[in-house]
Design a protein around this motif. Structure first.
Motif, short mmCIF file in Angstrom:
data_model
loop_
_atom_site.label_atom_id
_atom_site.label_comp_id
_atom_site.label_asym_id
_atom_site.label_seq_id
_atom_site.Cartn_x
_atom_site.Cartn_y
_atom_site.Cartn_z
N ASP D 135 0.85 -1.17 0.00
CA ASP D 135 0.00 0.00 0.00
C ASP D 135 0.91 1.24 0.00
O ASP D 135 2.10 1.14 -0.16
CB ASP D 135 -0.84 -0.04 1.28
CG ASP D 135 -2.16 0.68 1.14
OD1 ASP D 135 -2.23 1.63 0.34
OD2 ASP D 135 -3.11 0.29 1.82
N SER D 136 0.35 2.41 0.20
CA SER D 136 1.14 3.63 0.27
C SER D 136 2.06 3.56 1.50
O SER D 136 1.87 2.75 2.38
CB SER D 136 0.21 4.83 0.38
OG SER D 136 0.90 6.02 0.08
N GLY D 137 3.05 4.40 1.56
CA GLY D 137 3.87 4.47 2.77
C GLY D 137 5.35 4.20 2.56
O GLY D 137 6.17 4.55 3.41
N ILE D 165 5.36 -1.25 -4.57
CA ILE D 165 4.01 -1.24 -3.99
C ILE D 165 3.23 -2.40 -4.60
O ILE D 165 3.09 -2.47 -5.82
CB ILE D 165 3.26 0.07 -4.35
CG1 ILE D 165 4.08 1.30 -3.98
CG2 ILE D 165 1.89 0.11 -3.67
CD1 ILE D 165 3.52 2.60 -4.56
#
Lengths: 242, 242, 242, 242
Positions: D135-137, D165
């Protein structure tokens, strides 16, 4: 009677037809279906000059309305009239667009009223965040906006965020749509539950609750005395090393 | 009758007598004066093993209670029993202490229940944050924790943060004390205002509100058609450049 | 003969006489004493329009020179002519000033040349960062700028950062002065050591070094087979739980 | 003769066969093909206790070797013996795994030698970063590590980062593979170009270059006098407002 809810959505993308806009639209439509009055504005329709940092010269010089005479005034006024705010930004270099950053800087005029009247003008308003980018960085942008708005006095309801990574049509992404719709929902829910005009930060709290600072000091000193001998040994050992 | 409020404070510093502890104590004392039951625990009294990332193998393998048998279980259980959570950390390299990061990673077991039962176990709980360091970095640490806990389902009330920069006794810093006391206050206020057990994130929202995605698609396409000719000119000009 | 070194300093504060300016001046003076040609510009003397996100429509539409006709062109040109860049910003809400963020967004025209010519125009240039604020947040601002410029192709020498927390005259802070002078030094040192025009990122690296991806795949599969039985037990146990 | 180059890769994922490991392996293989000696270790094979913050009690108490007797010692020693370091982490809640954060906290023993001997033990070493998440991050995690290691004295070469991702096999992602291979390349290049043992941060810089602080003060005061009248008008106007 239920209180009337008003939510402003700001599209900080130069593209009025892109994924940022679409997710914002979904949040607002969801809020509307749940009973809110909503308004969507395109930030790029407004001329926003950079903050000139008055408060660095004189703390009380920064106040609302801001001294700069440009379109930011229109937007700041809109923010004040609404109970909730959804900021949607394209992720430009892991952050909000510079145009939006200029608006955020100008919002200092709300928060700095603490030094003039004791209250931030956005205290207790509710905020949500949307970020869209083709790559990593959405969460960095959201994290930034969330911390800033909370520091200005906004409440952040659970899961007040939605994002999309990619360059397809976001309307094909069920997850992002669902998250965006829920941003609208949690803001409506939070506005309904919280008291309008409630004083959250109380500058007189210490007098009111008569906090016993001395007792706290004493208890930490007792704790310190019991724990220090062990740590002191470590430290003495270390500082004796060459 | 007002609902009974319970707040847990976690001191993530190895020093049980330091500034991190002191600010946390102030937050909790304020909350107590305002009617809450409070409990303070020292994270370094507990053995917390690192998360082993089960969900990277199988999404549904991560669930509460966590499969790792260590002291984290005691703390996770405490978090569940409380309505509010205040995390206080020393700022280690601009972030929470590694020991606290391990706990945060383990809290995934709460949030990942979304994939098992449809609900995060910490949905709607209220969180506040304290960071203490001798240098810059407190806000980076707080920003990090705030974003993570919001993503797990925690509500963040206005100004849910307090910090102190320096190595003097924090009890001499009026501002930090006042901010910390207010962290206690805003958490109590937020818990009082919000409905316990309220469903914030609604996985069935799209069905319920019958969002007209087609109308949104159409309106963006109309917008696109009206704006594209201008942008196309720019782009054509550019792509013709060598 | 040693190569001629040129360093540009950008003061992103509206105050031409403030602490941000002072620290930047110190960095540049140090660099000058160490043999560099230096130039300091005040960003607020330049009109910089927000990025309009051309690449979100067509990836190759964003290229240098940027299509927007404003003062950013002058600054972008200056950046290209210099070997090093020091960005000094006041910390506005834990980040760079919005005016600077607009410049950063516009610098995309350098980096996006990767999709046109295969090379970023700022590849191998050396960057340093200064942030000044009355409160926490400097490191968040610096961290942001560092990551962005590294992603554009800038090298970051050791300790390429200086900051000051407070509202006194920074010229009284020995530590901040020393850090700022060293920002000048490390940039000069790094420019001297690195080859001008060196190709850092090699888009043809996989062909050149003939990386054996299959061997890597195989070794991870072997590893997987030996470790999976243990993890599988955990996961089976978990997924059997109700 | 070219200097011998040694690079250490740390896999901070509990999964020895996952995407984090794979990207790290690619970086190291690339570095090896380019002439480096490489070593890969799995952080989860080592027991790393949390930092106990000695320096908060006595600044000079934190020094290398760290007082805590655990496996971190083995890793810290390895870091010292190598010229370059690649840290690869799964993205746990937008950051490095807690286990890795504990190691980072323990690396304070390198940096804090500044207060003992005047030099950080990792000064001038070269670092690169890999983050992998579904996911994002990833960028938030990388940004964090980059800023911390730069503050310890590591150099960051251009594009010293790679991420992925998704939850497919990363070996199918050409972009991530290429980025990871280039992380290996830029680290090798940077080590080759920079002088081993070079003193980057010079604590005696002010004496050596004889910076004329008075001249800087004077020039800012001249600037201030010329600009202040305009700003004063704004501020007077503002502070007269009710």
């Amino acid at each position: 009677m239920e209180k009337k809810i008003k939510i402003l959505g700001i599209n900080a993308s130069p593209r009025k037809y892109g994924n940022t806009y679409k997710l914002l639209k979904i949040s607002l439509e969801a809020a509307k279906k749940l009973g809110a009055d909503v308004e969507l504005i395109h930030l790029y329709d407004y001329d926003i000059k950079p903050c000139i940092g008055c408060l660095s010269d004189v703390q009380k010089a920064c106040r609302y309305p801001c001294v700069i005479d440009d379109d930011a005034k229109i937007i700041l006024e809109k923010i004040l009239k609404n109970d909730g705010l959804i900021i949607a930004t394209p992720t430009y270099w892991y952050g909000p667009s510079g145009h939006l950053k200029n608006l955020i800087d100008r919002m200092t005029a709300f928060e700095n009223m603490i030094f003039i009247t004791g209250r931030s003008l956005v205290e207790g308003k509710v905020a949500g965040f949307i970020a869209v980018g083709n790559d990593s960085g959405n969460i960095l942008a959201i994290s930034y906006m969330m911390t800033v708005l909370n520091s200005m006095g906004f409440m952040i309801p659970p899961w007040a965020l939605a994002y999309y990574i990619g360059n397809e049509d976001v309307l094909k992404s069920k997850n992002s749509i669902m998250d965006a719709a829920n941003v609208g929902k949690v803001i409506v829910d939070a506005i309904r539950m919280t008291k309008k005009g409630h004083e959250w930060y109380d500058p007189k709290i210490l007098e009111k609750i008569q906090l016993d600072i001395d007792a706290i000091r004493e208890s930490t000193e007792t704790e310190y005395r019991s724990q220090w001998p062990i740590r002191e040994k470590i430290i003495l050992k270390l500082t004796k090393q060459k």
